[in-house]
Design a protein around this motif. Structure first.
Motif, PDB file in Angstrom:
ATOM      1  N   MET A 150      43.360  42.965  41.156  1.00  0.00           N
ATOM      2  CA  MET A 150      44.723  42.498  41.303  1.00  0.00           C
ATOM      3  C   MET A 150      45.620  43.553  41.939  1.00  0.00           C
ATOM      4  SD  MET A 150      45.438  40.352  37.827  1.00  0.00           S
ATOM      5  CE  MET A 150      46.948  39.627  38.410  1.00  0.00           C
ATOM      6  N   GLY A 151      45.294  44.828  41.818  1.00  0.00           N
ATOM      7  CA  GLY A 151      46.124  45.855  42.433  1.00  0.00           C
ATOM      8  C   GLY A 151      47.343  46.193  41.599  1.00  0.00           C
ATOM      9  N   ALA A 152      48.167  47.121  42.123  1.00  0.00           N
ATOM     10  CA  ALA A 152      49.321  47.623  41.395  1.00  0.00           C
ATOM     11  C   ALA A 152      50.420  46.589  41.229  1.00  0.00           C
ATOM     12  CB  ALA A 152      49.868  48.857  42.090  1.00  0.00           C
ATOM     13  N   SER A 153      50.345  45.475  41.949  1.00  0.00           N
ATOM     14  CA  SER A 153      51.419  44.489  41.887  1.00  0.00           C
ATOM     15  C   SER A 153      51.020  43.230  41.113  1.00  0.00           C
ATOM     16  CB  SER A 153      51.872  44.117  43.303  1.00  0.00           C
ATOM     17  OG  SER A 153      50.785  43.553  44.010  1.00  0.00           O
ATOM     18  N   ALA A 154      50.244  43.389  40.042  1.00  0.00           N
ATOM     19  CA  ALA A 154      49.837  42.238  39.243  1.00  0.00           C
ATOM     20  C   ALA A 154      51.066  41.480  38.749  1.00  0.00           C
ATOM     21  CB  ALA A 154      48.988  42.689  38.057  1.00  0.00           C
ATOM     22  N   LYS A 155      51.043  40.165  38.936  1.00  0.00           N
ATOM     23  CA  LYS A 155      52.173  39.332  38.524  1.00  0.00           C
ATOM     24  C   LYS A 155      51.698  38.163  37.685  1.00  0.00           C
ATOM     25  CE  LYS A 155      55.106  40.379  42.433  1.00  0.00           C
ATOM     26  NZ  LYS A 155      55.903  39.862  43.528  1.00  0.00           N
ATOM     27  N   VAL A 156      52.596  37.699  36.826  1.00  0.00           N
ATOM     28  CA  VAL A 156      52.362  36.519  36.003  1.00  0.00           C
ATOM     29  C   VAL A 156      53.309  35.436  36.484  1.00  0.00           C
ATOM     30  CG1 VAL A 156      52.454  35.544  33.690  1.00  0.00           C
ATOM     31  CG2 VAL A 156      51.773  37.912  34.001  1.00  0.00           C
TER      32      VAL A 156
END
Length: 149
Positions: free
Chosen positions: A1-7
């Motif tokens: 997912m990388g450093a910008s994981a979002k929900v």
């Protein structure tokens, strides 16, 4: 997912949103120490910190009539993880007027931030870890329609 994981918060919400773990961390946090059984790894013990799922969803403006009680009972939450795992939770489980269970969207596990992998659904009272969804990517809220057939 990388450093910008979002929900992604979506469904019957007035304010759908995409939140990063950093934004979740800015909400009022709760700490829990849990123990649960994992089928593949056995007994697990972890400490989690993050906002209550109830608080996250209330901030998104659930389109639920709170003037009564019975109409709330048909709402469900579907929590999806990055690995395809999904758990379903009833609104009544987290509603303080019913079960009042403090499930978390954890922003850290054992003191380590979950910014890269994404938050984890934590269900402190479960003895089985199957509803602990890692790398949460989406939370959907909606009513169960009248069953057919």
């Amino acid at each position: 997912m990388g450093a910008s994981a979002k929900v992604r918060l979506h469904g019957h919400l007035d304010r759908p949103a995409e939140l990063t773990v950093e934004q979740l961390r800015a909400l009022p946090a709760h700490r829990v120490r849990v123990s649960f059984d994992c089928l593949s790894e056995g007994e697990q013990q972890h400490g989690y910190e993050g906002p209550a799922l109830w608080d996250v969803l209330r901030a998104a403006g659930p389109r639920i009539d709170f003037t009564g009680r019975k109409q709330r009972l048909r709402f469900l939450l579907s929590v999806s993880g990055s690995d395809g795992h999904r758990a379903v939770v009833s609104w009544a489980e987290i509603d303080p007027e019913f079960g009042g269970r403090r499930m978390l969207l954890a922003a850290s596990m054992d003191g380590a931030p979950l910014d890269e992998t994404g938050p984890q659904l934590v269900v402190p009272d479960d003895h089985c870890g199957a509803r602990y969804v890692s790398g949460v990517t989406a939370v959907w809220l909606g009513p169960l329609d009248e069953p057919t057939g």
